[in-house]
Design an enzyme around this catalytic site. Structure first.
Site, PDB file in Angstrom:
ATOM      1  N   ASN A  50       0.858  -1.194   0.000  1.00 28.18           N
ATOM      2  CA  ASN A  50       0.000   0.000   0.000  1.00 28.18           C
ATOM      3  C   ASN A  50       0.889   1.238   0.000  1.00 28.18           C
ATOM      4  O   ASN A  50       2.114   1.128  -0.039  1.00 28.18           O
ATOM      5  CB  ASN A  50      -0.941  -0.025   1.207  1.00 28.18           C
ATOM      6  CG  ASN A  50      -0.159  -0.096   2.498  1.00 28.18           C
ATOM      7  OD1 ASN A  50       0.587   0.809   2.840  1.00 28.18           O
ATOM      8  ND2 ASN A  50      -0.293  -1.213   3.218  1.00 28.18           N
ATOM      9  N   ASP A  97      -4.103  -6.736   5.024  1.00 25.05           N
ATOM     10  CA  ASP A  97      -5.127  -7.622   5.598  1.00 25.05           C
ATOM     11  C   ASP A  97      -5.108  -8.992   4.921  1.00 25.05           C
ATOM     12  O   ASP A  97      -5.597  -9.966   5.484  1.00 25.05           O
ATOM     13  CB  ASP A  97      -6.511  -6.986   5.447  1.00 25.05           C
ATOM     14  CG  ASP A  97      -6.663  -5.776   6.351  1.00 25.05           C
ATOM     15  OD1 ASP A  97      -6.174  -5.842   7.495  1.00 25.05           O
ATOM     16  OD2 ASP A  97      -7.232  -4.761   5.907  1.00 25.05           O
ATOM     17  N   LYS A 154       9.115 -17.068 -10.876  1.00 21.68           N
ATOM     18  CA  LYS A 154       8.356 -15.944 -11.442  1.00 21.68           C
ATOM     19  C   LYS A 154       7.157 -16.473 -12.228  1.00 21.68           C
ATOM     20  O   LYS A 154       7.314 -17.377 -13.056  1.00 21.68           O
ATOM     21  CB  LYS A 154       9.276 -15.127 -12.357  1.00 21.68           C
ATOM     22  CG  LYS A 154       8.588 -13.936 -12.948  1.00 21.68           C
ATOM     23  CD  LYS A 154       9.546 -13.122 -13.806  1.00 21.68           C
ATOM     24  CE  LYS A 154       8.745 -12.052 -14.538  1.00 21.68           C
ATOM     25  NZ  LYS A 154       9.016 -11.986 -15.925  1.00 21.68           N
ATOM     26  N   PHE A 203      -4.067   2.761  15.019  1.00 17.91           N
ATOM     27  CA  PHE A 203      -4.468   3.776  14.051  1.00 17.91           C
ATOM     28  C   PHE A 203      -5.577   3.166  13.201  1.00 17.91           C
ATOM     29  O   PHE A 203      -5.671   1.939  13.085  1.00 17.91           O
ATOM     30  CB  PHE A 203      -3.288   4.177  13.152  1.00 17.91           C
ATOM     31  CG  PHE A 203      -2.425   5.261  13.738  1.00 17.91           C
ATOM     32  CD1 PHE A 203      -1.667   5.033  14.868  1.00 17.91           C
ATOM     33  CD2 PHE A 203      -2.373   6.524  13.150  1.00 17.91           C
ATOM     34  CE1 PHE A 203      -0.876   6.021  15.417  1.00 17.91           C
ATOM     35  CE2 PHE A 203      -1.585   7.533  13.692  1.00 17.91           C
ATOM     36  CZ  PHE A 203      -0.835   7.287  14.822  1.00 17.91           C
ATOM     37  N   LYS A 222     -13.371  -0.174  16.165  1.00 17.96           N
ATOM     38  CA  LYS A 222     -12.058  -0.844  16.282  1.00 17.96           C
ATOM     39  C   LYS A 222     -11.526  -0.787  17.709  1.00 17.96           C
ATOM     40  O   LYS A 222     -10.862  -1.712  18.175  1.00 17.96           O
ATOM     41  CB  LYS A 222     -11.053  -0.201  15.319  1.00 17.96           C
ATOM     42  CG  LYS A 222     -11.245  -0.693  13.900  1.00 17.96           C
ATOM     43  CD  LYS A 222     -10.305  -0.067  12.913  1.00 17.96           C
ATOM     44  CE  LYS A 222     -10.668  -0.565  11.514  1.00 17.96           C
ATOM     45  NZ  LYS A 222     -10.047   0.170  10.440  1.00 17.96           N
ATOM     46  N   LYS A 241     -10.735  -4.465  19.053  1.00 13.56           N
ATOM     47  CA  LYS A 241      -9.319  -4.838  19.164  1.00 13.56           C
ATOM     48  C   LYS A 241      -8.781  -4.650  20.580  1.00 13.56           C
ATOM     49  O   LYS A 241      -7.582  -4.769  20.811  1.00 13.56           O
ATOM     50  CB  LYS A 241      -8.497  -4.040  18.159  1.00 13.56           C
ATOM     51  CG  LYS A 241      -9.039  -4.200  16.727  1.00 13.56           C
ATOM     52  CD  LYS A 241      -8.009  -3.905  15.686  1.00 13.56           C
ATOM     53  CE  LYS A 241      -8.604  -4.001  14.278  1.00 13.56           C
ATOM     54  NZ  LYS A 241      -7.614  -4.124  13.232  1.00 13.56           N
TER      55      LYS A 241
HETATM   56  O1  PMT Z   1       2.961   5.878   6.610  1.00 15.55           O
HETATM   57  P1  PMT Z   1       2.339   7.202   6.209  1.00 15.55           P
HETATM   58  O2  PMT Z   1       2.498   7.476   4.728  1.00 15.55           O
HETATM   59  O3  PMT Z   1       2.844   8.331   7.072  1.00 15.55           O
HETATM   60  O4  PMT Z   1       0.758   7.110   6.443  1.00 15.55           O
HETATM   61  C1  PMT Z   1       0.278   6.998   7.746  1.00 15.55           C
HETATM   62  C2  PMT Z   1      -0.905   6.026   7.824  1.00 15.55           C
HETATM   63  C3  PMT Z   1      -2.068   6.599   7.017  1.00 15.55           C
HETATM   64  C4  PMT Z   1      -0.511   4.662   7.289  1.00 15.55           C
HETATM   65  C5  PMT Z   1      -1.269   5.925   9.337  1.00 15.55           C
HETATM   66  O5  PMT Z   1      -1.568   7.183   9.834  1.00 15.55           O
HETATM   67  C6  PMT Z   1      -2.445   5.007   9.562  1.00 15.55           C
HETATM   68  O6  PMT Z   1      -3.586   5.407   9.533  1.00 15.55           O
HETATM   69  N1  PMT Z   1      -2.147   3.704   9.836  1.00 15.55           N
HETATM   70  C7  PMT Z   1      -3.135   2.634   9.950  1.00 15.55           C
HETATM   71  C8  PMT Z   1      -3.561   2.271   8.577  1.00 15.55           C
HETATM   72  C9  PMT Z   1      -4.411   1.052   8.522  1.00 15.55           C
HETATM   73  O7  PMT Z   1      -4.032   0.151   7.856  1.00 15.55           O
HETATM   74  O8  PMT Z   1      -5.511   1.054   9.232  1.00 15.55           O
HETATM   75  P2  PMT Z   1      -6.492  -0.229   9.371  1.00 15.55           P
HETATM   76  O9  PMT Z   1      -7.811   0.328   9.617  1.00 15.55           O
HETATM   77  O10 PMT Z   1      -6.332  -1.162   8.213  1.00 15.55           O
HETATM   78  O11 PMT Z   1      -5.935  -0.966  10.642  1.00 15.55           O
HETATM   79  C10 PMT Z   1      -6.349  -0.591  11.951  1.00 15.55           C
HETATM   80  C11 PMT Z   1      -5.255  -0.901  12.930  1.00 15.55           C
HETATM   81  O12 PMT Z   1      -5.021  -2.330  12.916  1.00 15.55           O
HETATM   82  C12 PMT Z   1      -3.905  -0.263  12.629  1.00 15.55           C
HETATM   83  O13 PMT Z   1      -3.341   0.115  13.852  1.00 15.55           O
HETATM   84  C13 PMT Z   1      -3.104  -1.371  11.966  1.00 15.55           C
HETATM   85  O14 PMT Z   1      -1.710  -1.238  12.248  1.00 15.55           O
HETATM   86  C14 PMT Z   1      -3.693  -2.610  12.655  1.00 15.55           C
HETATM   87  N2  PMT Z   1      -3.618  -3.834  11.828  1.00 15.55           N
HETATM   88  C15 PMT Z   1      -4.304  -3.951  10.668  1.00 15.55           C
HETATM   89  C16 PMT Z   1      -4.242  -5.138   9.954  1.00 15.55           C
HETATM   90  C17 PMT Z   1      -3.475  -6.191  10.459  1.00 15.55           C
HETATM   91  N3  PMT Z   1      -3.353  -7.337   9.809  1.00 15.55           N
HETATM   92  N4  PMT Z   1      -2.798  -6.048  11.616  1.00 15.55           N
HETATM   93  C18 PMT Z   1      -2.884  -4.888  12.305  1.00 15.55           C
HETATM   94  O15 PMT Z   1      -2.264  -4.749  13.373  1.00 15.55           O
END
Ligand code: PMT
Length: 401
Positions: A210, A279, A289, A323, A337, A341
């Site tokens: 991403n 995810d 490849k 986040f 969340k 979580k």
């Molecule tokens: O890196 P930058 O360019 O500065 O951008 C910052 C950001 C936008 C990436 C950051 O501010 C941000 O929002 N990060 C979380 C992005 C995200 O993937 O959110 P989510 O809604 O998919 O996940 C929610 C939370 O679960 C996050 O804390 C994530 O780290 C966590 N997660 C998600 C999926 C997974 N398999 N494991 C996780 O721990």
């Protein structure tokens, strides 16, 4: 402000050497102990005696001229310094340092030190813009060196442009700010931050990822460090300079990130999950490849482990901050969340606009906590925002006044 601080000034050869004499004067007036090493070219511009008089210390220039037989001078100096400033820094010295060359007293000392090193370049504007110089500066930034950018104005070579050594008053003020005693509410605490994207390999040459740049996560790690924490930064693949004073664990995939975070979790006080973790990952990672085939192709995906959720399940004493990047109903999803979580806080990130969030220098967030706690922040630079977020959380947790 610089009382009893040991500052080693490395002076390399350019016309701005005369300003380095003024810099020694300003630093010593501010209370610093200053020692000076000069390169041979620097001595073509100004005699060592000027620096000796201003610093009230011997001036060093020859690696093999050992003034005190009980120590090795370049090692002794590199250990003595609380801060090293290279001013003026020529294109030549920057190039040597970027390539690990140690062929004089300055470059040898710089390779031997663990003190923070600030580099203040001064050169002709076209030299400063040369791809080789830009490349070397970028490499040194990535190695953790700090740069004091040259200012713009009239240059000794007759050009007007960027290349003037920053004024001694400004460099002295920066040093004073650096040593200013800071409130350290996280002293003795261990903080783990995850940052950047993950890469989920499809085959040896392709992957799913991403647009996360790691900027927000790195900003959180630096903010925690500045508040006194012992910080481990688990970083996905990013193109950012390595921050000083932070332990970095580089990972690629969500699985590697999970393992790296879990390995430290038990002894962690605060876990901050800024990373944009995939995810899904390809169910079968191809060892060869993949070849083009006639018609469409389907890659089957499987879920990765939700790291934040796993940390929520295993939480004992840790403060857990996640986040959430959302394009709509930001608050609603973030509150969901928080509960799902078992996090203590969610930083809800509005990524509906392209100039904020992923990859950008700014972020617009709302901090969400238990008990209907909601705090909205304006669009802010990520470094500034990271400090504000931590301050709000620590104050709410009674860890900061
Ligand atoms: O890196 P930058 O360019 O500065 O951008 C910052 C950001 C936008 C990436 C950051 O501010 C941000 O929002 N990060 C979380 C992005 C995200 O993937 O959110 P989510 O809604 O998919 O996940 C929610 C939370 O679960 C996050 O804390 C994530 O780290 C966590 N997660 C998600 C999926 C997974 N398999 N494991 C996780 O721990």
């Amino acid at each position: 402000m610089l009382s009893n601080k040991n500052i080693l000034l490395c002076v390399t050869g350019g016309i701005a050497v005369y300003k380095a004499v003024a810099l020694v004067s300003k630093l010593t007036q501010a209370g610093a102990h200053v020692k000076v090493i000069m390169s041979e070219s620097a001595m073509e511009f100004v005699q060592p005696l000027s620096f000796q008089v201003m610093s009230k210390n011997d001036v060093y220039f020859d690696t093999f001229d050992e003034k005190d037989s009980s120590v090795i001078a370049h090692i002794d100096l590199s250990d003595w310094a609380d801060l090293i400033i290279v001013a003026p820094a020529t294109a030549n010295s920057i190039g040597k340092l970027a390539n690990g060359i140690a062929d004089n007293m300055i470059t040898t000392t710089l390779l031997a030190t663990t003190a923070p090193v600030w580099i203040a370049p001064a050169m002709n504007v076209h030299m400063y813009d040369h791809p080789a110089v830009i490349r070397n500066i970028n490499r040194l930034s990535q190695d953790g060196y700090e740069f004091i950018e040259p200012s713009e104005g009239y240059l000794a070579c007759g050009y007007v442009g960027k290349g003037r050594l920053e004024e001694p008053e400004k460099i002295t003020a920066l040093a004073a700010k650096f040593f200013q005693p800071k409130e350290q509410p996280l002293k003795g605490k261990k903080v783990i931050v995850s940052a950047g994207p993950t890469r989920e390999r499809i085959d040896p040459v392709r992957y799913l990822t991403n647009f996360s740049s790691g900027k927000m996560g790195y900003a959180m790690a630096k903010a925690a460090r500045d508040l006194g924490a012992n910080v481990t930064l688990v970083s996905g693949p990013v193109d950012l300079p390595k921050p000083q004073g932070i332990h970095i664990v580089n990972v690629e995939s969500a699985q590697e990130m999970l393992e790296a975070v879990l390995a430290e979790y038990e002894t962690t006080d605060i876990a901050i999950k800024t990373a944009a973790v995939a995810d899904y990952r390809p169910k079968n990672q191809q060892q060869q490849k993949m070849k083009k085939q006639a018609g469409d192709s389907v890659i089957e995906l499987e879920r990765t482990t939700d790291i934040l959720k796993t940390l929520g399940e295993q939480k004992t004493h840790q403060l857990l901050i996640g986040f959430a990047a959302e394009t709509n109903d930001v608050l609603h999803y973030a509150q969901g969340k928080l509960a799902k979580k078992n996090a203590d806080y969610i930083v809800a990130n509005d990524v509906s606009k392209t100039d904020r969030g992923f990859g950008a220098d700014e972020n617009t967030v709302t901090l969400v906590g238990h008990g209907d706690y909601v705090e909205s922040f304006p669009s802010l630079n990520k470094d500034v925002l990271a400090k504000k977020l931590l301050e709000h959380i620590l104050k709410r947790e009674g860890l900061m006044k």
